[in-house]
Scaffold this motif. Sequence first.
Motif, PDB file in Angstrom:
ATOM      1  N   LYS A  52       0.816  -1.216   0.000  1.00 53.07           N
ATOM      2  CA  LYS A  52       0.000   0.000   0.000  1.00 53.07           C
ATOM      3  C   LYS A  52       0.851   1.269   0.000  1.00 53.07           C
ATOM      4  CE  LYS A  52      -2.051  -1.187   3.724  1.00 53.07           C
ATOM      5  NZ  LYS A  52      -2.891  -1.357   4.941  1.00 53.07           N
ATOM      6  N   ASP A  53       2.111   1.104   0.338  1.00 54.81           N
ATOM      7  CA  ASP A  53       2.966   2.273   0.558  1.00 54.81           C
ATOM      8  C   ASP A  53       3.831   2.532  -0.662  1.00 54.81           C
ATOM      9  OD1 ASP A  53       4.692   4.210   1.439  1.00 54.81           O
ATOM     10  OD2 ASP A  53       5.049   3.277   3.394  1.00 54.81           O
ATOM     11  N   ASP A  54       3.394   3.464  -1.507  1.00 52.61           N
ATOM     12  CA  ASP A  54       4.169   3.656  -2.737  1.00 52.61           C
ATOM     13  C   ASP A  54       5.315   4.644  -2.557  1.00 52.61           C
ATOM     14  OD1 ASP A  54       2.648   5.923  -2.596  1.00 52.61           O
ATOM     15  OD2 ASP A  54       1.312   5.357  -4.243  1.00 52.61           O
ATOM     16  N   SER A  55       5.572   5.053  -1.314  1.00 48.32           N
ATOM     17  CA  SER A  55       6.743   5.895  -1.101  1.00 48.32           C
ATOM     18  C   SER A  55       8.005   5.060  -0.896  1.00 48.32           C
ATOM     19  CB  SER A  55       6.525   6.815   0.108  1.00 48.32           C
ATOM     20  OG  SER A  55       6.467   6.042   1.299  1.00 48.32           O
ATOM     21  N   ILE A  56       7.820   3.743  -0.885  1.00 48.33           N
ATOM     22  CA  ILE A  56       8.982   2.871  -0.682  1.00 48.33           C
ATOM     23  C   ILE A  56       9.733   2.668  -1.990  1.00 48.33           C
ATOM     24  CG2 ILE A  56       9.757   0.581   0.050  1.00 48.33           C
ATOM     25  CD1 ILE A  56       7.121   0.333   1.640  1.00 48.33           C
ATOM     26  N   ARG A  57      11.045   2.823  -1.932  1.00 49.80           N
ATOM     27  CA  ARG A  57      11.873   2.522  -3.107  1.00 49.80           C
ATOM     28  C   ARG A  57      12.497   1.159  -2.867  1.00 49.80           C
ATOM     29  NH1 ARG A  57      13.967   6.554  -6.670  1.00 49.80           N
ATOM     30  NH2 ARG A  57      15.649   5.639  -7.886  1.00 49.80           N
ATOM     31  N   TRP A  58      12.297   0.220  -3.802  1.00 47.75           N
ATOM     32  CA  TRP A  58      12.703  -1.170  -3.558  1.00 47.75           C
ATOM     33  C   TRP A  58      14.068  -1.531  -4.141  1.00 47.75           C
ATOM     34  CZ3 TRP A  58      10.154  -3.983  -0.133  1.00 47.75           C
ATOM     35  CH2 TRP A  58       8.842  -3.586   0.200  1.00 47.75           C
ATOM     36  N   PHE A  59      14.784  -2.363  -3.368  1.00 47.13           N
ATOM     37  CA  PHE A  59      16.108  -2.842  -3.782  1.00 47.13           C
ATOM     38  C   PHE A  59      16.292  -4.308  -3.399  1.00 47.13           C
ATOM     39  CE2 PHE A  59      16.473   1.688  -2.981  1.00 47.13           C
ATOM     40  CZ  PHE A  59      17.211   2.149  -4.072  1.00 47.13           C
ATOM     41  N   HIS A  60      17.201  -4.949  -4.101  1.00 46.73           N
ATOM     42  CA  HIS A  60      17.618  -6.305  -3.703  1.00 46.73           C
ATOM     43  C   HIS A  60      18.795  -6.143  -2.739  1.00 46.73           C
ATOM     44  CE1 HIS A  60      18.064 -10.720  -4.578  1.00 46.73           C
ATOM     45  NE2 HIS A  60      19.158 -10.455  -3.902  1.00 46.73           N
ATOM     46  N   PRO A  61      18.745  -6.841  -1.599  1.00 43.71           N
ATOM     47  CA  PRO A  61      19.755  -6.612  -0.572  1.00 43.71           C
ATOM     48  C   PRO A  61      21.187  -6.968  -0.988  1.00 43.71           C
ATOM     49  CG  PRO A  61      18.160  -8.281   0.120  1.00 43.71           C
ATOM     50  CD  PRO A  61      17.706  -7.763  -1.188  1.00 43.71           C
ATOM     51  N   GLU A  62      21.344  -7.809  -1.969  1.00 42.37           N
ATOM     52  CA  GLU A  62      22.707  -8.128  -2.397  1.00 42.37           C
ATOM     53  C   GLU A  62      23.047  -7.481  -3.742  1.00 42.37           C
ATOM     54  OE1 GLU A  62      22.385 -12.325  -2.001  1.00 42.37           O
ATOM     55  OE2 GLU A  62      22.281 -12.052   0.163  1.00 42.37           O
ATOM     56  N   LYS A  63      22.149  -7.695  -4.703  1.00 39.71           N
ATOM     57  CA  LYS A  63      22.462  -7.201  -6.046  1.00 39.71           C
ATOM     58  C   LYS A  63      22.492  -5.677  -6.124  1.00 39.71           C
ATOM     59  CE  LYS A  63      20.319 -11.295  -8.024  1.00 39.71           C
ATOM     60  NZ  LYS A  63      18.993 -11.799  -8.400  1.00 39.71           N
ATOM     61  N   ASP A  64      21.712  -5.024  -5.293  1.00 37.48           N
ATOM     62  CA  ASP A  64      21.587  -3.567  -5.402  1.00 37.48           C
ATOM     63  C   ASP A  64      22.312  -2.806  -4.289  1.00 37.48           C
ATOM     64  OD1 ASP A  64      19.906  -4.112  -7.541  1.00 37.48           O
ATOM     65  OD2 ASP A  64      18.098  -3.995  -6.327  1.00 37.48           O
ATOM     66  N   GLN A  65      23.315  -3.422  -3.699  1.00 33.27           N
ATOM     67  CA  GLN A  65      23.981  -2.755  -2.572  1.00 33.27           C
ATOM     68  C   GLN A  65      24.482  -1.361  -2.930  1.00 33.27           C
ATOM     69  OE1 GLN A  65      26.917  -5.007  -0.421  1.00 33.27           O
ATOM     70  NE2 GLN A  65      25.654  -6.846  -0.449  1.00 33.27           N
ATOM     71  N   LYS A  66      25.109  -1.286  -4.082  1.00 32.39           N
ATOM     72  CA  LYS A  66      25.672   0.002  -4.485  1.00 32.39           C
ATOM     73  C   LYS A  66      24.549   1.005  -4.747  1.00 32.39           C
ATOM     74  CE  LYS A  66      28.872   1.995  -7.843  1.00 32.39           C
ATOM     75  NZ  LYS A  66      27.942   3.055  -8.277  1.00 32.39           N
ATOM     76  N   GLU A  67      23.497   0.519  -5.378  1.00 37.59           N
ATOM     77  CA  GLU A  67      22.374   1.394  -5.713  1.00 37.59           C
ATOM     78  C   GLU A  67      21.735   1.992  -4.455  1.00 37.59           C
ATOM     79  OE1 GLU A  67      23.098  -1.378  -7.105  1.00 37.59           O
ATOM     80  OE2 GLU A  67      22.903  -1.195  -9.290  1.00 37.59           O
ATOM     81  N   VAL A  68      21.651   1.194  -3.411  1.00 35.97           N
ATOM     82  CA  VAL A  68      21.045   1.690  -2.178  1.00 35.97           C
ATOM     83  C   VAL A  68      21.861   2.857  -1.637  1.00 35.97           C
ATOM     84  CG1 VAL A  68      20.498   1.153   0.221  1.00 35.97           C
ATOM     85  CG2 VAL A  68      20.036  -0.531  -1.546  1.00 35.97           C
ATOM     86  N   VAL A  69      23.164   2.648  -1.571  1.00 36.92           N
ATOM     87  CA  VAL A  69      24.039   3.693  -1.037  1.00 36.92           C
ATOM     88  C   VAL A  69      23.967   4.942  -1.915  1.00 36.92           C
ATOM     89  CG1 VAL A  69      26.436   4.295  -0.563  1.00 36.92           C
ATOM     90  CG2 VAL A  69      25.571   2.023   0.045  1.00 36.92           C
ATOM     91  N   ASP A  70      24.007   4.721  -3.223  1.00 38.98           N
ATOM     92  CA  ASP A  70      23.951   5.864  -4.138  1.00 38.98           C
ATOM     93  C   ASP A  70      22.646   6.638  -3.983  1.00 38.98           C
ATOM     94  OD1 ASP A  70      26.372   5.130  -5.071  1.00 38.98           O
ATOM     95  OD2 ASP A  70      25.678   4.308  -6.994  1.00 38.98           O
TER      96      ASP A  70
END
Length: 314
Positions: free
Chosen positions: A284-302
């Motif tokens: 229900k919460d579309d303010s969440i930006r989703w990532f994969h905890p391993e594949k997207d590690q760099k993306e999360v930090v960026d």
Amino acid sequence: MEKALPSKEKPTLVVLIGPTGVGKTEISIRLAQLFHTDIISADSRQLYADLKIGTAAPTEEQLAMVKHYFVGNLKLEDYYSAAQFESEVIALLNTLFEEKKVAIMTGGSMMYIDAVCKGIDDIPNIPDDIRTMIKQRYVDEGLESLCAELKLRDSEYYRQVDLKNPKRVIHALEICYTTGSTYSSLRTRPNKERSFDILKIGLTRPREELYERINQRVDTMMQQGLLDEVRRVYPYRTSNSLNTVGYKELFNYLDGTWTLPFAVEKIKQNSRIYSRKQMTWYKKDDSIRWFHPEKDQKEVVDYISSIIFQKNSI
RNA sequence: GGUGCCUUAGCUCAGGUGGUAGAGCAUCGGACUGAAAAUCCGUGUGUCCUUGGUUCGACUCCAAGAGGCACCA
């Protein structure tokens, strides 16, 4: 479509969420180290000191790496609520943000997180005698009788509640008795103003992968001595803190109603169900930006950096 | 080898003078502002073991075969 840009002067609360077993703890620690900040745990069971293994609480080493709040400081018989969590976290953040621009909150208790992000209504605490009295009436007279009374005392809420859900009906009546007013009049659902910006990061995995991790984690817990932990807390088994996946199943084993392998299977299954309920909530919460905890590690930090950098450099 | 019983949804099983089927659990979906890892709600198309026969029509009756269980040898 685009959210309003975060205001330049406000600090940021990074909210790291995701289903149980997805890998929040590890990433939260890495992020906390990277951004030189502390972690606020939003987990209604890791609050308790004696539930370390079964709740997959951060380890001693992890706790030593980063300052954690709200982990392991309650006793099993202590009462706690999302409302208490809200006020304590807000108070803590006020202090933290005097020094830091970023704080991290992570955990799987959806209602706790919403309480901090959106706020929760001000409703007085229910005195023990009223709580006991209504609970007893539920046992003696049944749900229908309580529903009938709710209809008289608070017809508006009566129309909205799930009349088959005893907890909701009981709670509404408790409030009517305690306040002399109606529950519906107190449910104003304010969107409380916060003095900080909120950045929601969701961690998720394909379902099969998640389930596999959950199953393995339960096996690991058993190897780490979950059963002994459960034996130790057995005397408190009726406390709400122990109405918890991982504990209730093993209580059944200790009572002799389930075999050990069956209880372990049930822990896995109930954990999987729990993870799905969490995902249902997050949808229900579309303010969440989703990532994969391993594949997207760099993306999360960026992603986090870009938001924070943007704020503090403009 | 003989006799009897069984074979239906992922699992355990129910069912019907022959008109293509249903429960519990699982699965999946959803609700949810003071106990929330809680609490509550919704969701069942499956060669009715296989083949052949009887029949307008068989998962249901008949026969043969396969697998399982029990008892007798």
